[in-house]
Design a protein around this motif. Structure first.
Motif, PDB file in Angstrom:
ATOM      1  N   GLU A 100     -17.423  27.755   4.217  1.00 48.67           N
ATOM      2  CA  GLU A 100     -17.994  28.719   3.282  1.00 48.67           C
ATOM      3  C   GLU A 100     -17.013  29.096   2.173  1.00 48.67           C
ATOM      4  N   ALA A 101     -15.731  28.805   2.370  1.00 46.14           N
ATOM      5  CA  ALA A 101     -14.718  29.116   1.359  1.00 46.14           C
ATOM      6  C   ALA A 101     -14.504  27.964   0.374  1.00 46.14           C
ATOM      7  N   THR A 102     -15.323  26.905   0.452  1.00 48.31           N
ATOM      8  CA  THR A 102     -15.206  25.821  -0.510  1.00 48.31           C
ATOM      9  C   THR A 102     -15.441  26.367  -1.915  1.00 48.31           C
ATOM     10  N   PRO A 103     -14.516  26.157  -2.842  1.00 47.28           N
ATOM     11  CA  PRO A 103     -14.670  26.743  -4.182  1.00 47.28           C
ATOM     12  C   PRO A 103     -15.802  26.104  -4.963  1.00 47.28           C
ATOM     13  N   GLN A 104     -16.366  26.855  -5.898  1.00 52.18           N
ATOM     14  CA  GLN A 104     -17.471  26.367  -6.713  1.00 52.18           C
ATOM     15  C   GLN A 104     -17.092  25.099  -7.482  1.00 52.18           C
ATOM     16  N   GLU A 105     -15.823  25.002  -7.861  1.00 50.86           N
ATOM     17  CA  GLU A 105     -15.388  23.855  -8.659  1.00 50.86           C
ATOM     18  C   GLU A 105     -15.017  22.647  -7.811  1.00 50.86           C
ATOM     19  N   ALA A 106     -15.248  22.706  -6.505  1.00 49.14           N
ATOM     20  CA  ALA A 106     -14.879  21.591  -5.629  1.00 49.14           C
ATOM     21  C   ALA A 106     -15.554  20.292  -6.043  1.00 49.14           C
ATOM     22  N   TRP A 107     -16.779  20.379  -6.561  1.00 54.10           N
ATOM     23  CA  TRP A 107     -17.489  19.160  -6.945  1.00 54.10           C
ATOM     24  C   TRP A 107     -16.748  18.397  -8.036  1.00 54.10           C
ATOM     25  N   LEU A 108     -15.967  19.107  -8.874  1.00 55.35           N
ATOM     26  CA  LEU A 108     -15.197  18.424  -9.906  1.00 55.35           C
ATOM     27  C   LEU A 108     -14.129  17.534  -9.293  1.00 55.35           C
ATOM     28  N   VAL A 109     -13.493  18.021  -8.236  1.00 59.57           N
ATOM     29  CA  VAL A 109     -12.480  17.234  -7.528  1.00 59.57           C
ATOM     30  C   VAL A 109     -13.122  15.991  -6.923  1.00 59.57           C
ATOM     31  N   VAL A 110     -14.275  16.194  -6.291  1.00 58.69           N
ATOM     32  CA  VAL A 110     -14.973  15.068  -5.670  1.00 58.69           C
ATOM     33  C   VAL A 110     -15.464  14.082  -6.718  1.00 58.69           C
ATOM     34  N   ALA A 111     -15.962  14.590  -7.850  1.00 53.49           N
ATOM     35  CA  ALA A 111     -16.440  13.702  -8.917  1.00 53.49           C
ATOM     36  C   ALA A 111     -15.316  12.826  -9.445  1.00 53.49           C
ATOM     37  N   GLN A 112     -14.152  13.395  -9.641  1.00 54.63           N
ATOM     38  CA  GLN A 112     -13.021  12.606 -10.136  1.00 54.63           C
ATOM     39  C   GLN A 112     -12.613  11.550  -9.109  1.00 54.63           C
ATOM     40  N   ALA A 113     -12.689  11.895  -7.830  1.00 57.52           N
ATOM     41  CA  ALA A 113     -12.377  10.916  -6.790  1.00 57.52           C
ATOM     42  C   ALA A 113     -13.399   9.783  -6.796  1.00 57.52           C
ATOM     43  N   LEU A 114     -14.662  10.107  -6.982  1.00 57.44           N
ATOM     44  CA  LEU A 114     -15.700   9.076  -7.047  1.00 57.44           C
ATOM     45  C   LEU A 114     -15.472   8.133  -8.223  1.00 57.44           C
ATOM     46  N   VAL A 115     -15.125   8.689  -9.375  1.00 62.48           N
ATOM     47  CA  VAL A 115     -14.862   7.855 -10.550  1.00 62.48           C
ATOM     48  C   VAL A 115     -13.690   6.924 -10.278  1.00 62.48           C
ATOM     49  N   ARG A 116     -12.646   7.450  -9.685  1.00 59.73           N
ATOM     50  CA  ARG A 116     -11.476   6.621  -9.370  1.00 59.73           C
ATOM     51  C   ARG A 116     -11.844   5.481  -8.420  1.00 59.73           C
ATOM     52  N   CYS A 117     -12.853   5.727  -7.581  1.00 59.53           N
ATOM     53  CA  CYS A 117     -13.264   4.714  -6.603  1.00 59.53           C
ATOM     54  C   CYS A 117     -14.397   3.832  -7.122  1.00 59.53           C
ATOM     55  N   GLY A 118     -14.701   3.935  -8.423  1.00 53.06           N
ATOM     56  CA  GLY A 118     -15.594   2.974  -9.039  1.00 53.06           C
ATOM     57  C   GLY A 118     -17.004   3.421  -9.312  1.00 53.06           C
ATOM     58  N   ILE A 119     -17.332   4.693  -9.087  1.00 54.39           N
ATOM     59  CA  ILE A 119     -18.664   5.199  -9.380  1.00 54.39           C
ATOM     60  C   ILE A 119     -18.688   5.675 -10.835  1.00 54.39           C
ATOM     61  N   PRO A 120     -19.683   5.297 -11.629  1.00 56.29           N
ATOM     62  CA  PRO A 120     -19.738   5.705 -13.043  1.00 56.29           C
ATOM     63  C   PRO A 120     -19.751   7.221 -13.209  1.00 56.29           C
ATOM     64  N   ASP A 121     -19.243   7.686 -14.348  1.00 56.88           N
ATOM     65  CA  ASP A 121     -19.069   9.115 -14.602  1.00 56.88           C
ATOM     66  C   ASP A 121     -20.333   9.933 -14.375  1.00 56.88           C
ATOM     67  N   ASP A 122     -21.441   9.497 -14.974  1.00 56.17           N
ATOM     68  CA  ASP A 122     -22.648  10.310 -14.890  1.00 56.17           C
ATOM     69  C   ASP A 122     -23.169  10.393 -13.467  1.00 56.17           C
ATOM     70  N   ALA A 123     -23.144   9.266 -12.754  1.00 57.64           N
ATOM     71  CA  ALA A 123     -23.589   9.265 -11.361  1.00 57.64           C
ATOM     72  C   ALA A 123     -22.630  10.055 -10.486  1.00 57.64           C
ATOM     73  N   ALA A 124     -21.332   9.983 -10.784  1.00 53.65           N
ATOM     74  CA  ALA A 124     -20.338  10.690  -9.976  1.00 53.65           C
ATOM     75  C   ALA A 124     -20.544  12.197 -10.031  1.00 53.65           C
ATOM     76  N   SER A 125     -20.831  12.731 -11.209  1.00 52.02           N
ATOM     77  CA  SER A 125     -21.042  14.171 -11.332  1.00 52.02           C
ATOM     78  C   SER A 125     -22.240  14.623 -10.513  1.00 52.02           C
ATOM     79  N   ARG A 126     -23.327  13.884 -10.612  1.00 56.24           N
ATOM     80  CA  ARG A 126     -24.532  14.234  -9.854  1.00 56.24           C
ATOM     81  C   ARG A 126     -24.300  14.097  -8.353  1.00 56.24           C
ATOM     82  N   PHE A 127     -23.700  12.989  -7.965  1.00 52.21           N
ATOM     83  CA  PHE A 127     -23.464  12.702  -6.553  1.00 52.21           C
ATOM     84  C   PHE A 127     -22.508  13.723  -5.935  1.00 52.21           C
TER      85      PHE A 127
END
Length: 261
Positions: A162-189
């Motif tokens: 429950e303490a996961t910060p609101q901006e956590a998805w940004l960290v995950v999105a950047q990790a997805l992009v680094r692992c080969g997922i396109p920017d737009d899909a990474a943000s949504r995913f």
């Protein structure tokens, strides 16, 4: 598809043939399969994530093949500990098992699993980012994943906090992009993966340290961490694990994980 022929020895899996799966981590198809399978949703169109249907199906077949050795991906972190995910494939059941161990323990510390009998969560947000950032100094010579983005995404299915910060998805999105997922899909995913959309926010489990064990426990009903990890290890071993899960003195592990450079 990358070869994963190197055998892996985990004493608690003596009855199974394990092979190193880190070679698959360079393929975007692996990350899409790993994250969708652990979400329990294979209805997505792989093309929307920059992965061809053929690559997706081939990866899914390999990771669920009961006739092949079980792939295991490892995340070594501070204090000589290792977290890992094992694709445990039986003839009638496929489960991804997450655990942590230390060679001195003589036992496993269960984080949870995804499959027909799912269990979790197994990590708080602070623990997840600390472990992802805690890459051993040996770097490319380690047995396991050395890229913080890959380490984060491998263990992400165990997140529940429950303490996961609101901006956590940004960290995950950047990790997805680094692992080969396109920017737009990474943000949504990423938003889907961490449930950070305002309308989807749900009260998550809490993590607390109680009693004389320094390792945090989880309030979630189905979490293996309702009791401390590897219950029964010595007080010194438990303290070393607690320190490692806090990042072993790292000031801000989230920054290291978020930086795709």
């Amino acid at each position: 598809m990358s070869d994963i022929a190197e055998s892996v020895d985990i004493p608690e899996y003596a009855d199974a043939e394990l092979v190193a799966g880190e070679g698959l981590a360079s393929e975007p198809a692996f990350w899409l399969v790993h994250l969708l399978v652990t979400m329990g949703d294979l209805s997505a169109d792989p093309d929307e994530y920059g992965v061809t249907a053929a690559a997706f199906e081939a990866m899914l077949d390999r990771l669920s093949d009961a006739e092949q050795p079980w792939p295991v991906l490892r995340v070594p972190f501070a204090g000589g500990h290792t977290a890992f995910a094992v694709y445990a494939n039986d003839e009638d059941e496929n489960t991804i098992e997450f655990a942590v161990r230390h060679p001195a323990w003589g036992r496993l510390g269960h984080l949870g699993q995804c499959g027909p009998e799912s269990a979790g969560p197994g990590l708080s947000w602070a623990e997840l980012t600390a472990v992802a950032a805690s890459v051993p100094e040996s770097g490319s010579d380690i047995e396991g994943l050395a890229d913080p983005a890959q380490r984060l995404l491998l263990l992400l299915p165990m997140l529940g906090d429950e303490a996961t910060p609101q901006e956590a998805w940004l960290v995950v999105a950047q990790a997805l992009v680094r692992c080969g997922i396109p920017d737009d899909a990474a943000s949504r995913f990423a938003r889907e993966l961490v449930w950070s959309d305002a309308d989807d926010q749900q009260a998550g489990p809490s993590w607390t340290v109680a009693g004389d064990n320094p390792v945090a426990v989880c309030s979630a009903r189905y979490s293996p961490r309702q009791v401390p990890i590897a219950l029964g290890i010595t007080r010194e071993q438990a303290q070393a694990l607690a320190d490692a899960l806090r990042g072993d003195g790292r000031a801000d592990p989230t920054v290291e994980v978020a930086d795709p450079a």
